[in-house]
Design a protein around this motif. Structure first.
Motif, mmCIF file in Angstrom:
data_model
loop_
_atom_site.group_PDB
_atom_site.id
_atom_site.type_symbol
_atom_site.label_atom_id
_atom_site.label_comp_id
_atom_site.label_asym_id
_atom_site.label_seq_id
_atom_site.Cartn_x
_atom_site.Cartn_y
_atom_site.Cartn_z
ATOM 1 N N ASN A 1 0.824 -1.212 0.000
ATOM 2 C CA ASN A 1 0.000 0.000 0.000
ATOM 3 C C ASN A 1 0.854 1.257 0.000
ATOM 4 O O ASN A 1 0.544 2.231 -0.696
ATOM 5 C CB ASN A 1 -0.950 0.003 1.197
ATOM 6 C CG ASN A 1 -2.061 -1.009 1.043
ATOM 7 O OD1 ASN A 1 -2.449 -1.349 -0.069
ATOM 8 N ND2 ASN A 1 -2.568 -1.504 2.152
ATOM 9 N N LEU A 2 1.940 1.269 0.781
ATOM 10 C CA LEU A 2 2.831 2.425 0.825
ATOM 11 C C LEU A 2 3.454 2.676 -0.546
ATOM 12 O O LEU A 2 3.483 3.810 -1.015
ATOM 13 C CB LEU A 2 3.929 2.202 1.868
ATOM 14 C CG LEU A 2 4.974 3.311 1.987
ATOM 15 C CD1 LEU A 2 4.325 4.622 2.406
ATOM 16 C CD2 LEU A 2 6.054 2.906 2.980
ATOM 17 N N GLY B 1 2.261 1.755 -3.431
ATOM 18 C CA GLY B 1 1.187 2.240 -4.305
ATOM 19 C C GLY B 1 0.898 3.712 -4.088
ATOM 20 O O GLY B 1 0.705 4.470 -5.043
ATOM 21 N N GLN B 2 0.879 4.151 -2.827
ATOM 22 C CA GLN B 2 0.637 5.559 -2.528
ATOM 23 C C GLN B 2 1.767 6.429 -3.046
ATOM 24 O O GLN B 2 1.529 7.500 -3.621
ATOM 25 C CB GLN B 2 0.459 5.758 -1.027
ATOM 26 C CG GLN B 2 -0.825 5.197 -0.490
ATOM 27 C CD GLN B 2 -0.878 5.225 1.036
ATOM 28 O OE1 GLN B 2 0.063 5.651 1.695
ATOM 29 N NE2 GLN B 2 -1.981 4.742 1.586
ATOM 30 N N LEU B 3 3.003 5.985 -2.836
ATOM 31 C CA LEU B 3 4.144 6.771 -3.314
ATOM 32 C C LEU B 3 4.159 6.859 -4.831
ATOM 33 O O LEU B 3 4.421 7.931 -5.384
ATOM 34 C CB LEU B 3 5.457 6.164 -2.808
ATOM 35 C CG LEU B 3 5.723 6.293 -1.319
ATOM 36 C CD1 LEU B 3 6.976 5.509 -0.930
ATOM 37 C CD2 LEU B 3 5.864 7.751 -0.918
ATOM 38 N N GLY C 1 1.564 6.581 -6.771
ATOM 39 C CA GLY C 1 0.394 7.351 -7.175
ATOM 40 C C GLY C 1 0.561 8.843 -6.955
ATOM 41 O O GLY C 1 -0.019 9.655 -7.681
ATOM 42 N N SER C 2 1.381 9.228 -5.988
ATOM 43 C CA SER C 2 1.544 10.646 -5.710
ATOM 44 C C SER C 2 2.750 11.244 -6.403
ATOM 45 O O SER C 2 2.988 12.445 -6.292
ATOM 46 C CB SER C 2 1.680 10.857 -4.198
ATOM 47 O OG SER C 2 2.901 10.292 -3.739
#
Length: 86
Positions: free
Chosen positions: A73-74, A76-78, A80-81
């Motif tokens: 998840n981390l 994916g967030q990184l 994505g941002s």
């Protein structure tokens, strides 16, 4: 892209949506397989002594799966941002 007059998806839209769903499913299956392989190899004895997992193996697998999802998840967030990693 939806048809201009009635918001009904075109055949091209349907094919694109199906293609994206297919890629997502492939990704999820690959992720599950990697998670299973990684945690099994890390936590389960190579020589089976019992027919079921013992308490230590169960705890190890719980922690392994939890950490695997947190990291996934981390990442994916990184991604994505568009931020650089910490």
């Amino acid at each position: 892209m939806a048809a201009a007059n009635n918001n009904t998806p075109t055949q091209l839209d349907k094919e694109q949506i199906f293609g994206m769903a297919e890629k997502e499913m492939e990704y999820r299956v690959e992720l599950f397989n990697k998670l299973t392989h990684t945690c099994f190899n890390k936590c389960v004895e190579k020589r089976y002594k019992e027919t079921e997992l013992n308490m230590g193996e169960n705890s190890c697998i719980d922690r392994c799966v939890s950490k695997y999802w947190q990291v996934t998840n981390l990442i994916g967030q990184l991604l994505g941002s568009n931020r650089p990693p910490m």
